[in-house]
Design a protein around this motif. Structure first.
Motif, short mmCIF file in Angstrom:
data_model
loop_
_atom_site.label_atom_id
_atom_site.label_comp_id
_atom_site.label_asym_id
_atom_site.label_seq_id
_atom_site.Cartn_x
_atom_site.Cartn_y
_atom_site.Cartn_z
N GLY A 1 -6.70 11.90 -8.89
CA GLY A 1 -5.61 11.92 -8.37
C GLY A 1 -4.59 10.93 -7.89
N ARG A 2 -4.99 10.12 -8.11
CA ARG A 2 -3.73 9.04 -7.86
C ARG A 2 -3.63 7.64 -9.11
NH1 ARG A 2 -4.80 3.96 -4.82
NH2 ARG A 2 -7.34 4.68 -6.27
N ALA B 1 0.48 -0.63 0.39
CA ALA B 1 0.41 -0.14 -0.21
C ALA B 1 1.09 1.30 -0.31
CB ALA B 1 -1.26 0.06 1.36
N GLY B 2 1.19 2.13 -1.01
CA GLY B 2 1.21 3.46 -1.19
C GLY B 2 2.01 3.19 -2.38
N GLY B 3 2.38 2.35 -2.88
CA GLY B 3 3.86 2.13 -3.85
C GLY B 3 3.13 2.66 -4.86
N SER B 4 3.98 2.06 -6.76
CA SER B 4 3.25 2.29 -7.88
C SER B 4 3.84 1.10 -7.93
CB SER B 4 4.29 3.97 -7.82
OG SER B 4 3.64 4.94 -7.23
N PRO C 1 -5.06 -0.96 -0.72
CA PRO C 1 -5.86 -2.42 -1.05
C PRO C 1 -6.97 -2.76 -1.74
CG PRO C 1 -5.31 -2.39 1.43
CD PRO C 1 -5.16 -0.78 0.48
N GLU C 2 -7.63 -1.95 -1.95
CA GLU C 2 -8.91 -1.36 -2.16
C GLU C 2 -8.73 -1.72 -4.04
OE1 GLU C 2 -9.86 -0.97 1.08
OE2 GLU C 2 -7.96 0.18 -0.40
N ASP C 3 -7.58 -1.45 -4.54
CA ASP C 3 -6.69 -0.81 -5.94
C ASP C 3 -6.75 -2.74 -6.61
OD1 ASP C 3 -5.51 1.37 -5.34
OD2 ASP C 3 -7.52 1.36 -6.41
N THR C 4 -7.07 -3.85 -5.60
CA THR C 4 -6.57 -5.38 -5.96
C THR C 4 -7.39 -5.28 -7.12
OG1 THR C 4 -5.03 -5.62 -4.05
CG2 THR C 4 -6.49 -7.24 -5.11
N ALA C 5 -6.99 -6.24 -8.30
CA ALA C 5 -7.94 -6.54 -9.01
C ALA C 5 -7.41 -6.78 -10.42
CB ALA C 5 -9.04 -5.27 -9.60
N VAL C 6 -7.98 -7.43 -10.76
CA VAL C 6 -7.24 -7.66 -12.76
C VAL C 6 -7.58 -6.48 -13.46
CG1 VAL C 6 -7.76 -9.88 -15.38
CG2 VAL C 6 -7.75 -10.76 -11.91
N TYR C 7 -6.33 -6.04 -13.95
CA TYR C 7 -6.63 -5.04 -14.95
C TYR C 7 -7.52 -5.53 -16.52
CZ TYR C 7 -6.45 -1.68 -10.50
OH TYR C 7 -6.51 -1.34 -9.09
N MET D 1 -0.63 3.55 -12.27
CA MET D 1 -0.62 3.72 -10.53
C MET D 1 0.08 4.78 -9.30
SD MET D 1 -3.05 0.51 -11.74
CE MET D 1 -1.70 -0.82 -11.20
N ASN D 2 -0.30 5.09 -8.85
CA ASN D 2 0.21 5.60 -7.32
C ASN D 2 -0.61 5.87 -6.41
OD1 ASN D 2 2.02 6.45 -9.38
ND2 ASN D 2 1.64 8.59 -9.49
#
Length: 130
Positions: free
Chosen positions: A69-70, A14-17, A91-97, A86-87
């Motif tokens: 903004g991210r 979390a917090g990473g890019s 954890p809520e960004d976890t997904a298949v993109y 993605m910056n």
């Protein structure tokens, strides 16, 4: 046949890019093509696919509220590629993109044919650990 291949996914704290890339290749009936309006979408387990960011033919962009903004979407029509930076990942960004794009096909007599259907990649997994 149009092929889209996503890359750049992985596991990050979390917090990473991460930077996702989507490269389009192939030909349609022997003709070259160029990507036009494109987008990144994601699907988390147990949830429906949702739009993350879009870039239009005029290079205008749209973002889902949860990534404003991210995340930053960009495209390079010369390379037939669309990226998603993605910056401040959560954890809520976890997904298949997934990436998707419309294309324009170069006609033998000059000019372009603009398709209306979207072409999709197979997705890349992004996992954000807390």
């Amino acid at each position: 046949q149009v092929r889209l291949e996503e890359s750049g996914g992985g596991v990050v704290q979390a917090g990473g890019s991460l930077r996702l890339s989507c490269a389009a290749s192939g030909r349609i009936r022997g003709s070259t093509f160029t990507i036009r309006s494109s987008g990144w979408y994601r699907q988390a387990p147990g949830k429906e696919r949702e739009v993350v960011a879009q870039i239009m033919d005029d290079s205008s962009t749209n973002y889902a509220d949860f990534v404003k903004g991210r995340f930053t979407i960009s495209s390079d029509s010369a390379k037939n590629a669309v990226d998603l930076q993605m910056n401040s990942l959560e954890p809520e960004d976890t997904a298949v993109y997934y990436c998707a794009t419309k294309i324009k096909i170069r006609l033998s007599g000059g000019g372009w044919y603009y398709t209306t259907d979207d072409y999709w990649g197979r997705g890349t997994q992004v996992t954000v650990s807390s």
